[in-house]
Design a protein around this motif. Structure first.
Motif, PDB file in Angstrom:
ATOM      1  N   ALA A 119       0.656  -1.078   0.410  1.00 29.37           N
ATOM      2  CA  ALA A 119      -0.397   0.330  -0.051  1.00 29.37           C
ATOM      3  C   ALA A 119       0.744   1.680  -0.483  1.00 29.37           C
ATOM      4  CB  ALA A 119      -0.981   0.436   1.436  1.00 29.37           C
ATOM      5  N   LYS A 144      -0.984   2.471  11.680  1.00 27.87           N
ATOM      6  CA  LYS A 144       0.132   1.945  12.124  1.00 27.87           C
ATOM      7  C   LYS A 144       1.431   2.715  13.220  1.00 27.87           C
ATOM      8  CE  LYS A 144      -0.778  -1.604   7.915  1.00 27.87           C
ATOM      9  NZ  LYS A 144      -0.595  -2.375   8.184  1.00 27.87           N
ATOM     10  N   VAL A 154      -2.145  -1.136  15.228  1.00 25.51           N
ATOM     11  CA  VAL A 154      -2.964  -0.531  13.393  1.00 25.51           C
ATOM     12  C   VAL A 154      -4.367  -0.706  14.093  1.00 25.51           C
ATOM     13  CG1 VAL A 154      -4.141  -2.210  11.513  1.00 25.51           C
ATOM     14  CG2 VAL A 154      -1.583  -2.268  12.403  1.00 25.51           C
ATOM     15  N   VAL A 156      -8.142   0.495  12.212  1.00 27.55           N
ATOM     16  CA  VAL A 156      -8.642   1.142  10.130  1.00 27.55           C
ATOM     17  C   VAL A 156      -9.130   1.774  10.445  1.00 27.55           C
ATOM     18  CG1 VAL A 156      -9.527  -0.138   8.462  1.00 27.55           C
ATOM     19  CG2 VAL A 156      -7.633  -1.780   9.291  1.00 27.55           C
ATOM     20  N   TYR A 188      -6.119   2.714   2.243  1.00 22.69           N
ATOM     21  CA  TYR A 188      -6.782   1.856   2.894  1.00 22.69           C
ATOM     22  C   TYR A 188      -7.392   1.027   1.277  1.00 22.69           C
ATOM     23  CZ  TYR A 188     -11.424  -0.623   3.706  1.00 22.69           C
ATOM     24  OH  TYR A 188     -12.495  -1.546   3.909  1.00 22.69           O
ATOM     25  N   LEU A 189      -7.002  -0.067   1.845  1.00 23.44           N
ATOM     26  CA  LEU A 189      -6.631  -1.183   0.804  1.00 23.44           C
ATOM     27  C   LEU A 189      -7.962  -2.340   0.663  1.00 23.44           C
ATOM     28  CD1 LEU A 189      -3.234  -2.545   0.597  1.00 23.44           C
ATOM     29  CD2 LEU A 189      -3.822  -0.885  -0.996  1.00 23.44           C
ATOM     30  N   GLU A 193      -7.905 -10.969   2.849  1.00 18.50           N
ATOM     31  CA  GLU A 193      -6.618 -11.262   2.959  1.00 18.50           C
ATOM     32  C   GLU A 193      -6.358 -12.926   3.780  1.00 18.50           C
ATOM     33  OE1 GLU A 193      -5.630  -9.203   7.430  1.00 18.50           O
ATOM     34  OE2 GLU A 193      -7.402  -8.133   6.953  1.00 18.50           O
ATOM     35  N   ASN A 225      -8.728  -5.869  16.231  1.00 17.87           N
ATOM     36  CA  ASN A 225      -7.872  -6.288  15.858  1.00 17.87           C
ATOM     37  C   ASN A 225      -7.591  -7.029  17.146  1.00 17.87           C
ATOM     38  OD1 ASN A 225      -7.115  -6.415  13.156  1.00 17.87           O
ATOM     39  ND2 ASN A 225      -6.719  -4.401  12.973  1.00 17.87           N
ATOM     40  N   MET A 274      -2.993  -9.033   0.873  1.00 18.04           N
ATOM     41  CA  MET A 274      -3.983  -8.426   0.850  1.00 18.04           C
ATOM     42  C   MET A 274      -4.632  -8.628  -0.883  1.00 18.04           C
ATOM     43  SD  MET A 274      -7.598  -6.976   1.715  1.00 18.04           S
ATOM     44  CE  MET A 274      -7.252  -5.528   2.600  1.00 18.04           C
ATOM     45  N   LEU A 283       0.539  -6.835   3.436  1.00 14.87           N
ATOM     46  CA  LEU A 283       0.456  -5.782   4.417  1.00 14.87           C
ATOM     47  C   LEU A 283       1.542  -5.525   5.304  1.00 14.87           C
ATOM     48  CD1 LEU A 283      -3.344  -6.847   5.265  1.00 14.87           C
ATOM     49  CD2 LEU A 283      -2.470  -4.534   3.157  1.00 14.87           C
TER      50      LEU A 283
HETATM   51  P1  AMP Z   1      -0.835  -5.088   9.825  1.00 14.77           P
HETATM   52  O1  AMP Z   1      -0.747  -5.548  11.768  1.00 14.77           O
HETATM   53  O2  AMP Z   1      -0.072  -4.555   9.623  1.00 14.77           O
HETATM   54  O3  AMP Z   1      -1.273  -6.902   8.761  1.00 14.77           O
HETATM   55  O4  AMP Z   1      -1.879  -4.818  10.438  1.00 14.77           O
HETATM   56  C1  AMP Z   1      -2.982  -5.443  11.090  1.00 14.77           C
HETATM   57  C2  AMP Z   1      -4.822  -5.638  10.210  1.00 14.77           C
HETATM   58  O5  AMP Z   1      -5.167  -4.344   9.654  1.00 14.77           O
HETATM   59  C3  AMP Z   1      -4.679  -6.393   9.183  1.00 14.77           C
HETATM   60  O6  AMP Z   1      -4.089  -7.538   8.913  1.00 14.77           O
HETATM   61  C4  AMP Z   1      -5.806  -6.071   8.283  1.00 14.77           C
HETATM   62  O7  AMP Z   1      -6.790  -6.859   8.439  1.00 14.77           O
HETATM   63  C5  AMP Z   1      -5.821  -4.274   8.399  1.00 14.77           C
HETATM   64  N1  AMP Z   1      -4.723  -3.714   7.917  1.00 14.77           N
HETATM   65  C6  AMP Z   1      -3.870  -3.150   7.853  1.00 14.77           C
HETATM   66  N2  AMP Z   1      -3.512  -2.888   6.289  1.00 14.77           N
HETATM   67  C7  AMP Z   1      -4.545  -2.390   5.842  1.00 14.77           C
HETATM   68  C8  AMP Z   1      -4.846  -1.571   4.439  1.00 14.77           C
HETATM   69  N3  AMP Z   1      -3.249  -0.421   3.991  1.00 14.77           N
HETATM   70  N4  AMP Z   1      -6.078  -1.725   3.883  1.00 14.77           N
HETATM   71  C9  AMP Z   1      -6.777  -2.329   4.803  1.00 14.77           C
HETATM   72  N5  AMP Z   1      -6.481  -2.882   5.489  1.00 14.77           N
HETATM   73  C10 AMP Z   1      -5.455  -2.854   6.571  1.00 14.77           C
END
Ligand code: AMP
Ligand code: GLY
Length: 430
Positions: A119, A144, A154, A156, A188-189, A193, A225, A274, A283
């Protein structure tokens, strides 16, 4: 062989369980371990996973042949480097490589440099600058914390108010301490996953079968989360042909870059992907097994885990030794009410034997302890009830039937683990 497994979660119980099946393993220590590692016959040593001096001293005193750090913290604190100085091999990366997980800014820089799709993002060391960026570009946006925050750093954010609050929490109120010195604002994506884990020996990356985690606390991916509320493998959204392609796109360029910096990556490298309409995006990286993905994945492993781990550590992994059964495995986390926030501990847990009487079921302990010979909860995630089945629907049915046998006050679990996979037509064995 004598092996030390570091950590105290469901992942570490699964590691001890699988390693104890290896004919070459004589004794396993777990530090600090939990009620499950003890039941598996490991010796629990009362040393915390971040007590690097204590762990190194134990490994030397007990003449360990291999050390397996489960969680990320000892890795980022440099346990592998310290053990290397004493001549004890570990299954895991050195502190330099562990920054791939320990600093999201480091991981993002490496991905950008090597062309790994991820992203769009910006890094901030100043809260006001981050807030101005949010006001200018709006939401949705993902906020984040740069450093380690046990999967909770994190947010969202669906609107600017939530995003501004997240920056305030992370950088100003310092909810995660120094992990919030920097914040990453990310595009935001949208998409599905999936987790791609690889055994790495410094050069090669041999993928484990695909898996899907469920990070949100409640059904239909609602709520905060967490570290993960359930997982299954294989994930039909990533078939075996795509899995190989993903290794080339998301893992090998990172391994090459780390090796050329003088730090070949050994252990498990885990790419959180993702699958978007514009193709896959990474991600995040984890530099260890996922918890709970590890539990269903290891239930499918047919090979000798101790041998695979030693070969990764010594740089000569033979892919022929990494074999999987074709069944599906699915694990559901039973958590204490309140998790991922504060929750009560010390609840009595009953019914594990009845659950395990169901064919294909194994109950891994995530946060349990034995107190006066009684099994009690000792963490937010308490158990990961895992089942093998000939397909996803059968594995899911067995896991939920097993959960019904477990009795613990003030517990909850998601009722929809695996549903996303069932909505998909099967895409072949991965
Ligand atoms: P991470 O620890 O970076 O994997 O983030 C934890 C969770 O947040 C991920 O498993 C996704 O569900 C969500 N997430 C993280 N980055 C994004 C993103 N750029 N767009 C949408 N959801 C995200
Ligand atoms: N289940 C996700 C993780 O271990 O980070």
């Amino acid at each position: 062989m004598r092996i030390l497994v570091i950590g105290s979660g469901g992942r570490e119980h699964a590691l001890v369980w699988k390693l104890s099946q290896s004919p070459r393993v004589d004794e396993i220590f777990a530090a600090p371990g939990n009620g499950g590692t003890e039941r598996e016959g490991a010796i629990n040593a009362r040393i915390a996973a971040d007590d690097i001096d204590g762990l190194v001293a134990l490994a030397q005193k007990e003449k360990m042949d291999l050390v397996v750090p489960g969680p990320e913290l000892p890795l980022t604190l440099g346990i592998v480097d310290r053990l290397r100085q004493t001549g004890i091999p570990s299954f895991g990366p050195d502190a330099y490589c562990a920054r791939l997980e320990g600093s999201k800014a480091f991981a993002k820089r490496l991905m950008t440099k090597t062309g790994i799709p991820t992203a769009k993002y910006a890094v901030f060391t100043d809260a006001e600058a981050a807030k101005n960026h949010i006001v200018k570009f709006g939401a949705p946006v993902v906020v984040k914390a740069d450093g380690l925050a046990a999967g909770k750093g994190v947010v969202v954010a669906k609107n600017s108010r939530e995003a501004l609050q997240a920056v305030e929490d992370i950088m100003v109120a310092r909810a995660f301490g120094a992990a919030g010195d920097k914040v990453i604002l990310e595009e935001y994506l949208r998409g599905e996953e999936v987790s791609l884990l690889c055994f790495c020996d410094g050069e090669q990356a041999i993928p484990l079968p695909s898996a899907q985690d469920h990070k949100a606390a409640y059904d239909n991916d609602q709520g905060p989360n967490t570290g993960g509320m359930g997982a299954y493998s294989p994930a039909p959204m990533l078939g075996s042909a795509d899995l190989e392609k993903m290794v080339d796109v998301a893992v090998l360029p990172a391994l090459k870059e780390l090796a050329s910096s003088g730090h070949p990556f050994t252990g498990v490298l885990y790419a959180g992907l993702m699958l978007t309409g514009d193709g896959p995006r990474v991600l995040e990286y984890n530099t260890r097994f996922g918890d709970p993905e590890c539990q269903p994945l290891l239930m499918r492993l047919g090979g000798d885990l101790a041998r695979i781990m030693l070969d990764c550590a010594s740089g000569g992994l033979d892919p022929a030794n990494v074999v999987w059964n074709k069944q599906t495995a699915l694990g559901v986390v039973l958590a204490a009410r309140g998790y991922p926030h504060a929750c009560a501990k010390g609840q009595v847990i009953q019914g594990i034997e009845e659950a395990e009487a169901i064919p294909g079921v194994k109950v891994f302990h995530s946060g349990t302890a034995v107190k006066d010979s009684v099994l009690v909860s000792s963490g937010g995630r308490v158990l990961c009830v895992t089942a093998l089945g000939d397909d996803l629907a059968l594995a899911q049915a067995a896991a939920y039937a097993a959960l019904k046998k477990i009795r613990m006050k003030n517990a909850f679990y998601r009722k929809d683990i695996g549903d996303k996979g069932l909505r998909r037509p099967p895409a072949g064995f991965a």
